[in-house]
Design a protein around this motif. Structure first.
Motif, PDB file in Angstrom:
ATOM      1  N   ARG A  96      27.420  14.273  54.659  1.00  0.00           N
ATOM      2  CA  ARG A  96      26.036  15.003  55.178  1.00  0.00           C
ATOM      3  C   ARG A  96      25.794  15.354  56.505  1.00  0.00           C
ATOM      4  O   ARG A  96      24.795  15.601  56.893  1.00  0.00           O
ATOM      5  N   GLN A  97      27.011  15.231  57.119  1.00  0.00           N
ATOM      6  CA  GLN A  97      26.979  15.690  58.757  1.00  0.00           C
ATOM      7  C   GLN A  97      26.444  17.295  58.711  1.00  0.00           C
ATOM      8  O   GLN A  97      26.827  18.079  58.125  1.00  0.00           O
ATOM      9  N   ARG A  98      25.735  17.291  59.906  1.00  0.00           N
ATOM     10  CA  ARG A  98      25.089  18.813  60.083  1.00  0.00           C
ATOM     11  C   ARG A  98      25.938  19.358  61.432  1.00  0.00           C
ATOM     12  O   ARG A  98      25.019  19.667  62.306  1.00  0.00           O
ATOM     13  N   ARG A  99      27.005  19.302  61.331  1.00  0.00           N
ATOM     14  CA  ARG A  99      27.855  19.823  62.194  1.00  0.00           C
ATOM     15  C   ARG A  99      29.175  20.640  61.530  1.00  0.00           C
ATOM     16  O   ARG A  99      29.484  20.149  60.693  1.00  0.00           O
ATOM     17  N   ALA A 100      29.806  21.528  62.331  1.00  0.00           N
ATOM     18  CA  ALA A 100      30.991  22.066  61.769  1.00  0.00           C
ATOM     19  C   ALA A 100      32.187  21.179  62.334  1.00  0.00           C
ATOM     20  O   ALA A 100      32.396  20.547  63.238  1.00  0.00           O
ATOM     21  N   VAL A 101      32.901  20.984  61.400  1.00  0.00           N
ATOM     22  CA  VAL A 101      34.058  20.102  61.470  1.00  0.00           C
ATOM     23  C   VAL A 101      35.377  20.915  61.192  1.00  0.00           C
ATOM     24  O   VAL A 101      35.511  21.438  60.395  1.00  0.00           O
ATOM     25  N   GLY A 102      36.329  20.653  62.074  1.00  0.00           N
ATOM     26  CA  GLY A 102      37.577  21.339  62.284  1.00  0.00           C
ATOM     27  C   GLY A 102      38.709  20.743  61.301  1.00  0.00           C
ATOM     28  O   GLY A 102      38.405  19.643  60.841  1.00  0.00           O
ATOM     29  N   ALA A 103      39.468  21.632  60.916  1.00  0.00           N
ATOM     30  CA  ALA A 103      40.411  21.295  60.015  1.00  0.00           C
ATOM     31  C   ALA A 103      41.321  20.040  60.199  1.00  0.00           C
ATOM     32  O   ALA A 103      41.444  19.238  59.281  1.00  0.00           O
ATOM     33  N   ALA A 104      41.642  19.757  61.413  1.00  0.00           N
ATOM     34  CA  ALA A 104      42.437  18.766  61.892  1.00  0.00           C
ATOM     35  C   ALA A 104      41.440  17.446  61.424  1.00  0.00           C
ATOM     36  O   ALA A 104      41.875  16.373  60.942  1.00  0.00           O
ATOM     37  N   GLU A 105      40.181  17.658  61.804  1.00  0.00           N
ATOM     38  CA  GLU A 105      39.381  16.235  61.831  1.00  0.00           C
ATOM     39  C   GLU A 105      39.400  16.120  60.155  1.00  0.00           C
ATOM     40  O   GLU A 105      39.248  14.749  59.755  1.00  0.00           O
ATOM     41  N   VAL A 106      39.327  17.104  59.388  1.00  0.00           N
ATOM     42  CA  VAL A 106      38.992  17.233  57.969  1.00  0.00           C
ATOM     43  C   VAL A 106      40.286  16.308  57.434  1.00  0.00           C
ATOM     44  O   VAL A 106      40.068  15.377  56.607  1.00  0.00           O
ATOM     45  N   ARG A 107      41.617  16.793  58.030  1.00  0.00           N
ATOM     46  CA  ARG A 107      42.747  16.175  57.300  1.00  0.00           C
ATOM     47  C   ARG A 107      42.520  14.545  57.603  1.00  0.00           C
ATOM     48  O   ARG A 107      42.996  13.878  56.748  1.00  0.00           O
ATOM     49  N   ARG A 108      42.266  14.401  58.933  1.00  0.00           N
ATOM     50  CA  ARG A 108      42.285  12.921  59.356  1.00  0.00           C
ATOM     51  C   ARG A 108      41.329  12.162  58.609  1.00  0.00           C
ATOM     52  O   ARG A 108      41.679  11.074  58.128  1.00  0.00           O
ATOM     53  N   GLU A 109      40.167  12.547  58.352  1.00  0.00           N
ATOM     54  CA  GLU A 109      38.985  11.820  57.636  1.00  0.00           C
ATOM     55  C   GLU A 109      39.491  11.661  55.973  1.00  0.00           C
ATOM     56  O   GLU A 109      39.268  10.739  55.297  1.00  0.00           O
ATOM     57  N   LEU A 110      40.096  12.908  55.640  1.00  0.00           N
ATOM     58  CA  LEU A 110      40.513  12.966  54.113  1.00  0.00           C
ATOM     59  C   LEU A 110      41.272  11.834  53.964  1.00  0.00           C
ATOM     60  O   LEU A 110      41.669  10.888  52.900  1.00  0.00           O
ATOM     61  N   ARG A 111      42.279  11.559  54.899  1.00  0.00           N
ATOM     62  CA  ARG A 111      43.326  10.313  54.563  1.00  0.00           C
ATOM     63  C   ARG A 111      42.455   9.043  54.766  1.00  0.00           C
ATOM     64  O   ARG A 111      43.076   8.054  54.140  1.00  0.00           O
ATOM     65  N   ARG A 112      41.649   9.140  55.106  1.00  0.00           N
ATOM     66  CA  ARG A 112      40.697   7.980  55.254  1.00  0.00           C
ATOM     67  C   ARG A 112      40.266   7.520  54.002  1.00  0.00           C
ATOM     68  O   ARG A 112      40.252   6.326  53.441  1.00  0.00           O
ATOM     69  N   TRP A 113      39.689   8.669  53.268  1.00  0.00           N
ATOM     70  CA  TRP A 113      39.042   8.233  52.053  1.00  0.00           C
ATOM     71  C   TRP A 113      39.723   8.645  50.789  1.00  0.00           C
ATOM     72  O   TRP A 113      39.466   7.966  49.765  1.00  0.00           O
ATOM     73  N   TYR A 158      46.573  10.685  49.690  1.00  0.00           N
ATOM     74  CA  TYR A 158      46.595  12.223  50.480  1.00  0.00           C
ATOM     75  C   TYR A 158      47.869  12.231  51.436  1.00  0.00           C
ATOM     76  O   TYR A 158      47.555  11.430  52.483  1.00  0.00           O
ATOM     77  N   ALA A 159      48.639  12.882  51.521  1.00  0.00           N
ATOM     78  CA  ALA A 159      49.835  13.241  52.559  1.00  0.00           C
ATOM     79  C   ALA A 159      49.806  14.578  52.950  1.00  0.00           C
ATOM     80  O   ALA A 159      50.534  15.283  52.361  1.00  0.00           O
ATOM     81  N   PRO A 160      48.978  15.023  54.017  1.00  0.00           N
ATOM     82  CA  PRO A 160      48.839  16.333  54.254  1.00  0.00           C
ATOM     83  C   PRO A 160      50.285  16.943  54.614  1.00  0.00           C
ATOM     84  O   PRO A 160      51.008  16.188  55.389  1.00  0.00           O
ATOM     85  N   SER A 161      50.612  18.000  54.175  1.00  0.00           N
ATOM     86  CA  SER A 161      51.791  18.950  54.763  1.00  0.00           C
ATOM     87  C   SER A 161      51.170  19.556  55.786  1.00  0.00           C
ATOM     88  O   SER A 161      50.006  19.932  56.012  1.00  0.00           O
ATOM     89  N   TYR A 162      52.067  20.039  56.971  1.00  0.00           N
ATOM     90  CA  TYR A 162      51.500  20.707  58.049  1.00  0.00           C
ATOM     91  C   TYR A 162      51.471  22.173  57.785  1.00  0.00           C
ATOM     92  O   TYR A 162      52.440  22.624  56.868  1.00  0.00           O
ATOM     93  N   PRO A 163      50.807  22.871  58.167  1.00  0.00           N
ATOM     94  CA  PRO A 163      50.740  24.520  58.047  1.00  0.00           C
ATOM     95  C   PRO A 163      52.058  24.941  58.554  1.00  0.00           C
ATOM     96  O   PRO A 163      52.662  24.710  59.521  1.00  0.00           O
TER      97      PRO A 163
END
Length: 629
Positions: free
Chosen positions: A584-601, A605-610
């Protein structure tokens, strides 16, 4: 085409003349072609009586409704029945009329019906042969040479119909049935088995093959179509057996083999009674109703006669197309087309409060892996996870009986943002399954043929433009199923769940994308030298191999052979509340933070690097890849 009108009276007169001729010929045979004078009175009376009796019988048996040029086995059976009855009645009437039973030799009564049957059947066969030769005989030497694959009933019908065509000239057949080897069908010989196709095509200089196996399993037809591609012949295929039997098309209405013939599967059979029970006379809602899966779900649902179909879609044009299609094809189904965003709590609550759906199929999602990996990562999270929570929360609040989430195989051990967000959506539904009375079900499947953004339309566009065809990696594989099959199994899964299950669809065998590209190039009539394949390197978030089940999951069978149930990891108490604070955050979230947080939830999830693709044209036979991190 028959050049002159058909005259049943002329055919009848021909048969009556045949009665007299065969009576006379039977006498000649009996007396070695010299009838004694003392038998002539009986001969005269007998021929008159026979003409009357058998003439009436032939008329009574309906022998003059058929057209001679189409005379076939049913006509011969009717002739046989009429002649058999005549063979019994004629001697009785003749004996009474002549008064002396020995005046007519008994051999005449035996020979005359046999001769009459030969005359009637033979005259029809000769007429048909002459007529067909006159109409089509000149065409047999014309047309492109073609070989027919298969020697069953459909192939027999096809060869017969193509013999009347100026477009094709059948030079032979191939069939794997040993009993068919060496046989001839309408003058065309079975030349060998289907494995001989490449050799036969080269020897006879054949550029086309027609697959005449409409009743075979799809795996068989697919293998034969692949053999055509490998042999370098242009493959055609007869229509499906259901279309032929219902008369919608003719066997000779062949079409080109397409990629669906190479990738498709046998038709799905679902328990329509179970599906009808929870859809008929109910209000059914589909989110993402304008998409590939959503629109097909709407079509399938319409067949089960819901009381109201609520189509919820953010894309205005897709929604408009749906309304036009349903007005034309399903005029009796009441449809409500609603524009809206699944993340809009006010709009979603208003729709569910007003229409009170009994079932919701949640198909709205962002699905394109590379597009959602970087600049759009936060939007993927909000649309796929927050949007699912909003729809699911409202479903619980307004007492929706069933909520079916359309998920993906990319949610299994995800390596990309899109897959991780879909796994989040699954966990949200699992978490809410214990809240209220709403029954949640989740359905996972892989790529669907022809869906928006899928690899097949992309390949088709690249081939049409003259190439090159771009493939990310020579070893990359994917699962495929047709859009109707996926939609039917989603509906079936919706009828089977008890709450919280993840249904996994049987996706069959994975397909190597590089081989698919080669087959599509050959199907288009081009060679691999004309249209090259370029290997570009794996894109951001892309896997070489898709999985259907996570490592920690166990599956169990269901009563449907193409559906299994996966028991996923349990969701901790309080997990959802903590997740919602982030969503519910009302701010822009960068891709790096999205990946980091997704690993938490999403622990798996094991993100591959671009990766930045480095284009490299390679030889199709010895592919080499190049990409840099």
């Amino acid at each position: 085409m028959i050049s002159k009108p058909y005259h049943p009276l002329l055919v009848y007169l021909s048969d009556v003349i045949g009665v007299g001729l065969t009576w006379w010929l039977a006498y000649l045979i009996r007396f070695n072609f010299a009838i004694p004078e003392e038998f002539l009175p009986a001969f005269g009376v007998g021929i008159g009586v026979t003409l009357v009796v058998q003439g009436l019988l032939l008329r009574a048996f309906g022998l003059y409704r058929g057209v001679w040029v189409f005379a076939s086995l049913p006509d011969l059976l009717r002739i046989a029945r009429a002649v058999a009855v005549a063979a019994v009645l004629t001697p009785l009437v003749v004996v009474v009329a002549v008064r002396y039973s020995l005046a007519v030799p008994r051999l005449v009564f035996l020979l005359q019906p046999l001769l009459l049957a030969m005359y009637m059947g033979g005259s029809r066969a000769l007429y048909r042969t002459w007529k067909e030769f006159r109409l089509y005989g000149g065409l047999r030497a014309l047309g492109k040479p073609v070989i027919v694959l298969g020697a069953g009933d459909a192939a027999v019908t096809l060869v017969r119909e193509l013999s009347r065509s100026a477009e094709w000239r059948v030079v032979g057949l191939l069939d794997d049935n040993r009993a068919s080897q060496g046989r001839e069908i309408y003058g065309c010989k079975v030349l060998g088995v289907i494995a001989d196709l490449e050799r036969v095509a080269e020897e006879l200089r054949i550029g086309h093959a027609i697959i005449a196996m409409p009743s075979e399993r799809h795996e068989v037809r697919r293998a034969v179509a692949s053999a055509c591609v490998r042999a370098g012949v242009k493959a055609l295929i007869v229509p499906a057996i259901a279309d032929v039997m219902t008369g919608r098309v003719s066997v000779s209405e062949v079409r080109q083999v397409n990629v669906e013939d190479l990738l498709g599967r046998d038709p799905v059979h679902i328990n329509t009674a179970d599906v009808r029970e929870y859809l008929r006379d109910k209000v059914v809602m589909v989110t993402g109703a304008g998409g590939s899966i959503g629109s097909e779900l709407c079509r399938q649902i319409a067949c089960f006669e819901p009381s109201l179909l609520v189509c919820f879609e953010m894309n205005e044009f897709a929604l408009y197309r749906m309304t036009e299609e349903f007005a034309a094809n399903f005029p009796s189904i009441q449809v409500v087309a609603l524009a809206g965003d699944v993340k809009d709590a006010v709009r979603v609550d208003d729709v569910l409060c007003r229409y009170r759906p009994h079932v919701i199929f949640h198909a709205a999602a962002y699905k394109h892996v590379p597009l959602m990996e970087d600049d759009n990562a936060w939007q993927a999270v909000r649309n796929n996870a927050l949007g699912t929570w909003q729809m699911a929360r409202s479903a619980v609040a307004y007492g929706v009986a069933r909520f079916v989430l359309v998920s993906t195989d990319k949610a299994v051990n995800p390596t990309n943002v899109m897959g991780a967000t879909k796994r989040l959506a699954e966990q949200i539904c699992q978490s809410l399954s214990s809240h209220g009375k709403t029954q949640f079900e989740i359905v996972r499947f892989g790529n669907v043929l022809g869906s928006a953004g899928s690899v097949i339309p992309k390949f088709q566009e690249q081939i049409a433009a003259g190439g090159p065809v771009t493939v990310t990696h020579p070893d990359i594989t994917r699962y495929f199923m047709s859009i109707p099959e996926a939609a039917q199994l989603v509906l079936q899964a919706g009828s089977m769940g008890l709450g919280g299950e993840i249904f996994v669809l049987d996706m069959g065998e994975p397909v190597k994308i590089a081989e698919l590209a080669r087959d599509m190039i050959r199907l288009s009539g081009h060679s691999e030298e004309e249209i090259r394949i370029v290997f570009t390197g794996l894109r951001a978030g892309e896997k070489l191999y898709e999985e259907v089940l996570a490592d920690a999951e166990q599956t169990r069978a269901t009563h449907h052979p193409k559906l299994r149930i996966a028991r996923a990891q349990a969701v901790d108490e309080g997990w959802l509340d903590a997740l919602l604070q982030w969503l519910r955050q009302r701010r822009a979230v960068g891709a790096a933070e999205v990946r980091r947080e997704l690993r938490r939830w999403v622990p798996e999830y094991a993100p591959s690097y671009p990766v930045t693709p480095q284009l490299q044209v390679v030889d199709n036979q010895e592919p080499r890849t190049g990409h840099r991190a």
